[in-house]
Design a protein around this motif. Structure first.
Motif, PDB file in Angstrom:
ATOM      1  N   PRO A  85       0.815  -1.226   0.000  1.00 39.75           N
ATOM      2  CA  PRO A  85       0.000   0.000   0.000  1.00 39.75           C
ATOM      3  C   PRO A  85       0.844   1.270   0.000  1.00 39.75           C
ATOM      4  O   PRO A  85       0.386   2.311  -0.496  1.00 39.75           O
ATOM      5  N   PHE A  86       2.056   1.213   0.521  1.00 39.92           N
ATOM      6  CA  PHE A  86       2.919   2.393   0.525  1.00 39.92           C
ATOM      7  C   PHE A  86       3.590   2.588  -0.834  1.00 39.92           C
ATOM      8  O   PHE A  86       3.766   3.721  -1.289  1.00 39.92           O
ATOM      9  N   LEU A  87       3.939   1.503  -1.506  1.00 40.76           N
ATOM     10  CA  LEU A  87       4.455   1.609  -2.867  1.00 40.76           C
ATOM     11  C   LEU A  87       3.404   2.233  -3.788  1.00 40.76           C
ATOM     12  O   LEU A  87       3.731   3.045  -4.665  1.00 40.76           O
ATOM     13  N   GLN A  88       2.149   1.856  -3.575  1.00 40.05           N
ATOM     14  CA  GLN A  88       1.076   2.403  -4.408  1.00 40.05           C
ATOM     15  C   GLN A  88       0.930   3.905  -4.239  1.00 40.05           C
ATOM     16  O   GLN A  88       0.393   4.575  -5.116  1.00 40.05           O
ATOM     17  N   ARG A  89       1.414   4.427  -3.114  1.00 39.75           N
ATOM     18  CA  ARG A  89       1.306   5.870  -2.836  1.00 39.75           C
ATOM     19  C   ARG A  89       2.631   6.598  -3.024  1.00 39.75           C
ATOM     20  O   ARG A  89       2.798   7.724  -2.558  1.00 39.75           O
TER      21      ARG A  89
END
Length: 404
Positions: free
Chosen positions: A202-206
């Motif tokens: 989820p942090f890579l996606q952001r």
């Protein structure tokens, strides 16, 4: 060798202790369909755990006071202490994670396996190509640049660094980016970065660069060593991947269980000044109170908590964030405390008591928050963060709020 260690563990430990260590949880973890509109949070102060004390600071200074109520005695105590202090327990726990917990997780969440392969980059590049060809990994899912980087001389001082390849290219063109650090748990004595690699999704996606930290677990390192490892790693990677031209992007630190304890301890001691926000999941903030709780679970002689904090209650207070926040005037970043209401490994009163201390200590309004998740146990805040449960939504809503 790992198989023999597992046999030894089965002989040395009662099944109740194994369940309480969560090697063999009673129930499978299943994604829970919860809406943020549902009442997933109890208001602070309306309910308290039975037997919870308002005064969490302990003053006794004898080893016997720590372990006088232990139910583990005789040969079992000797076996448990030997397993803990020799590193045998760490090998068994890590082996059980690889051979039991990981296959079970992917059985419960099969959609996570392609993501694990995709974010592992060069480790499984051939498999990534096959899964993309079969459209199991879709073309709109970005490629990830994955590296393992040492930040110190010890073999356990290694981090897994992940970033979406387009973001990496933009960074190389002098664009700053956010950095997310994850400091894993494991009762101060087990765990490794690979088992938490999926927390990066989820942090890579952001657009974050994600750094999943390995560090010296017991018996290679005690609390002071683990705080040093965290401080050293944050300083190293922020200098390497931080802002360009004086621009300092947001830096987020997340810790789980013992990792949450070390994260807050490092912040309270002023060791991670580059961190702008801390997310603490299912953390231990009063070490002596946790030892008392471990005695009821019959794992106090297996748990590394006593030896990593100095055995006596006075020493444990020195390593307890709930005690330090009462004694020191430290400038710390905003903190989000997440804890499952059904957590039996670390009771939710650990987080609620620390939150009360934190708010009472502060002379000015802070942006901290305490969220108690109904129906969630010790590992659910981590699992829900990576598979898309309520904890994930809460985390990013909180991060957006504090940076408005």
């Amino acid at each position: 060798m790992n198989f023999h260690f597992l046999i030894l563990l089965a002989i040395a430990c009662p099944m109740k202790a194994l369940r309480n260590l969560q090697l063999f949880p009673r129930d499978r973890i299943r994604p829970r369909q919860l809406s943020l509109k549902e009442p997933i949070v109890d208001d602070l102060g309306k309910e308290r755990d039975p037997g919870a004390s308002d005064d969490i600071i302990c003053t006794s200074n004898t080893v016997n006071d720590i372990h006088s109520k232990s139910r583990v005695t005789g040969w079992r105590k000797m076996w448990h202490n030997w397993l803990r202090d020799s590193g045998g327990l760490r090998r068994m726990m890590n082996s059980a994670t690889r051979m039991i917990a990981a296959p079970k997780f992917y059985q419960d969440y099969p959609e996570c396996f392609p993501d694990f392969v995709r974010i592992s980059g060069s480790e499984y590049s051939w498999l990534v190509r096959i899964l993309r060809f079969l459209q199991i990994i879709s073309d709109d899912q970005l490629e990830v640049t994955f590296t393992k980087e040492s930040y110190g001389p010890h073999p356990m001082q290694v981090a897994e660094v992940l970033v979406n390849t387009p973001t990496e290219d933009a960074y190389n063109n002098s664009t700053s980016q956010r950095i997310f650090f994850f400091f894993h748990g494991g009762a101060w004595g087990s765990g490794f970065p690979t088992m938490y690699r999926l927390i990066s999704v989820p942090f890579l996606q952001r657009g974050y660069r994600v750094v999943v930290l390995g560090y010296r677990t017991y018996p290679d390192g005690k609390v002071d060593d683990q705080v040093d490892d965290l401080a050293r790693a944050v300083n190293y990677f922020v200098q390497k991947y931080g802002g360009i031209g004086g621009i300092n992007p947001p830096v987020v630190l997340m810790g789980h269980s013992s990792g949450a304890h070390i994260s807050l301890l490092a912040a309270l001691k002023g060791r991670v000044p580059a961190v702008h926000a801390i997310i603490a999941l299912s953390g231990v903030y009063d070490c002596a109170a946790q030892v008392d709780h471990e005695q009821t679970l019959e794992v106090d002689q297996l748990s590394p908590l006593s030896p990593v904090t100095g055995m006596t209650r006075n020493n444990m207070n020195k390593y307890s964030p709930a005690y330090i926040i009462s004694q020191e005037d430290s400038t710390i970043p905003p903190i989000l405390l997440l804890h499952g209401q059904e957590d039996t490994v670390v009771l939710p009163s650990s987080s609620s008591s620390f939150y009360e201390k934190l708010q009472h200590k502060s002379a000015s309004p802070r942006k901290d928050d305490l969220i108690l998740l109904s129906g969630s146990d010790h590992k659910d805040p981590v699992v829900h963060t990576l598979v898309g449960g309520p904890a994930q939504s809460i985390i990013f809503e909180w991060l957006d709020k504090i940076w408005c």
